[in-house]
Design a protein around this motif. Structure first.
Motif: not given
Length: 480
Positions: A250-267
């Motif tokens: 998902f790219g190195p910036g994924i850890f800059n957005n907690a909501d996006m990180l959680t959403a991608e993990a659940m995906f």
């Protein structure tokens, strides 16, 4: 030693070795005797079948053979899910699925309550699983299986809302349906105005529409994995040993957005549940029987007939048993919602409060339909696949074996005193897990619930044992 010449046989014109007079007669008699013996065995077997199962007589000689042998007289070619190696995202989802560090206790993962060795259902016979920071908090519903959800539709009421320009207003749809006669599960008995019914979704109350939303629910439930919010989950994901996979995918910036990180993990978890074959294996004896590759015993076949019979068990009214018109194997659920009036489980901690009730579609976990009281007490119809391997049944975990479940269906209306408790005056407290104002929501139209107090139950004890024998054919892992 001399040999006799060959002669044409007058009746056939063929040639055969000349033999002493009468030499062929015993062979003809033997053939006749064998044929008669086979016929007598078949007739005797059919007579025995008729005595045991008079409600299901065959229509042809061919079907007689199938009934006697347990073969499917009409095998089908099923369309089964394609199998392929897991994608990189699904592999990440698998790591998350088994990661206990994502829970507040550090000892609980998705697999703790959805065990792969128990058809992705609970691995024990607890009425409801324990969770929370110290694994000492009890939920008030047992977790349903995660298996066979790959074709689950999103939650809707009435007409399919998939093509709607805006998200459907469930309250408006439900309000429009108030007072509409409920359709029976028996074909041909629907009212002129078809009722709009809730269908689809995940959890017992359908509050999650996707694998992604379902996966997040237990992570932030205080009685389960007990994280404070999705941000707390994201912080743990960032420290996980597989964090590098997030950067790669998902790219190195994924850890800059907690909501996006959680959403991608659940995906990713959702992709794992969708791609991993044993979430929808279709390897039961019944699947092989449908394809003509297995035979049912007489008990299993009789159980199947009762299962499908709209005047007997009528299980197939909600737990669809036939392949779809396009060849998809049956999931044994219509994914609709029913109020069955199962008895209150006094072993649940939440039920120690006499004012607490689990209303399913209209609360307490689901809030958007709270005002639609015609749905209070309704819960999702689960698949019956692998149900014989479960140790806890219904939304409140009140029963722990299939005999108890079948007795409930068989006796709820005819002998309610055998199902429900009595008050101090000796009066049976029917539907005791639902306030009186919602008793009208309980199904009394469909067999076997269409019987009255004192009537003969729809099924005998032997019928129930045969239905349970059939339900065992729905367990995955059969070796033909």
């Amino acid at each position: 030693m001399s040999t006799q010449p060959l002669h044409p046989t007058p009746s056939t014109g063929s040639t055969q070795r000349n033999e002493p007079p009468g030499a062929n007669r015993p062979r003809g008699r033997q053939r006749l005797l064998v044929g008669c013996t086979v016929a007598l065995v078949a007739v005797a077997g059919l007579a025995g079948y008729a005595l045991a199962y008079p409600e299901r007589m065959p229509d042809s000689v061919g079907e007689i053979v199938e009934n006697l042998t347990g073969a499917n007289p009409h095998p089908v070619q099923l369309v089964l899910p394609a199998q392929a190696p897991l994608s990189a995202v699904a592999k990440l989802g698998k790591q998350i699925f088994y990661d206990t560090s994502l829970s507040a206790s550090g000892r609980q993962s998705c697999a703790s309550c959805h065990s792969p060795t128990h058809a992705y259902g609970p691995p024990n016979d607890l009425d409801a699983q324990l969770g929370g920071p110290h694994l000492d908090r009890q939920s008030f519903r047992p977790p349903p299986s995660l298996a066979y959800l790959y074709r689950q539709a999103v939650f809707s009421i009435g007409p399919d809302a998939a093509d709607a320009a805006a998200p459907p207003d469930f309250n408006a749809l439900a309000q429009a349906a108030q007072g509409t006669q409920r359709a029976d599960k028996v074909a041909g008995t629907a009212p002129a105005t078809v009722a709009m019914v809730p269908v689809g979704g995940m959890f017992w109350d359908g509050r999650a529409d996707t694998y992604q939303r379902q996966a997040l629910g237990p992570l932030i439930n205080p009685t389960e994995m007990a994280n404070a919010d999705s941000a707390a989950v994201a912080a743990k994901l960032a420290r996980a040993p597989y964090a590098a996979s997030f950067r790669k995918l998902f790219g190195p910036g994924i850890f800059n957005n907690a909501d996006m990180l959680t959403a991608e993990a659940m995906f990713a978890v959702g992709r794992y549940e969708f791609e991993q074959p044993d979430f929808h294996a279709f390897t039961s004896k019944y699947d092989y029987w449908l394809r003509g590759k297995a035979r049912l015993t007489h008990a299993e076949l009789h159980g199947l007939n009762l299962f499908n019979d709209p005047k007997k068990a009528n299980c197939a009214g909600c737990h669809l048993s036939q392949p779809s018109s396009d060849g998809l194997s049956p999931l044994f659920t219509d994914t609709q919602y029913e109020a069955l009036g199962v008895p209150r489980n006094t072993r649940l901690e939440a039920n120690r409060d006499p004012k607490f009730f689990d209303f399913g579609l209209c609360g307490p976990l689901r809030q958007d339909l709270a005002k639609q009281t015609q749905y209070c007490g309704m819960f999702l119809t689960p698949t019956l696949r692998n149900s014989a391997n479960r140790n806890v049944y219904f939304h409140n975990g009140v029963y722990h074996d299939l005999k108890q479940v079948m007795d409930f269906y068989n006796l709820r209306n005819t002998s309610p005193d055998r199902i429900y408790p009595k008050d101090a005056a000796g009066k049976v407290q029917k539907y005791d897990d639902l306030p009186a104002q919602y008793h009208a929501n309980v199904d009394i139209a469909d067999a076997p619930f269409d019987r009255k107090y004192g009537d003969q139950p729809a099924m005998s004890d032997q019928d129930i044992q045969d239905i349970i024998a059939f339900l065992h054919t729905l367990n995955d892992g059969y070796k033909p």
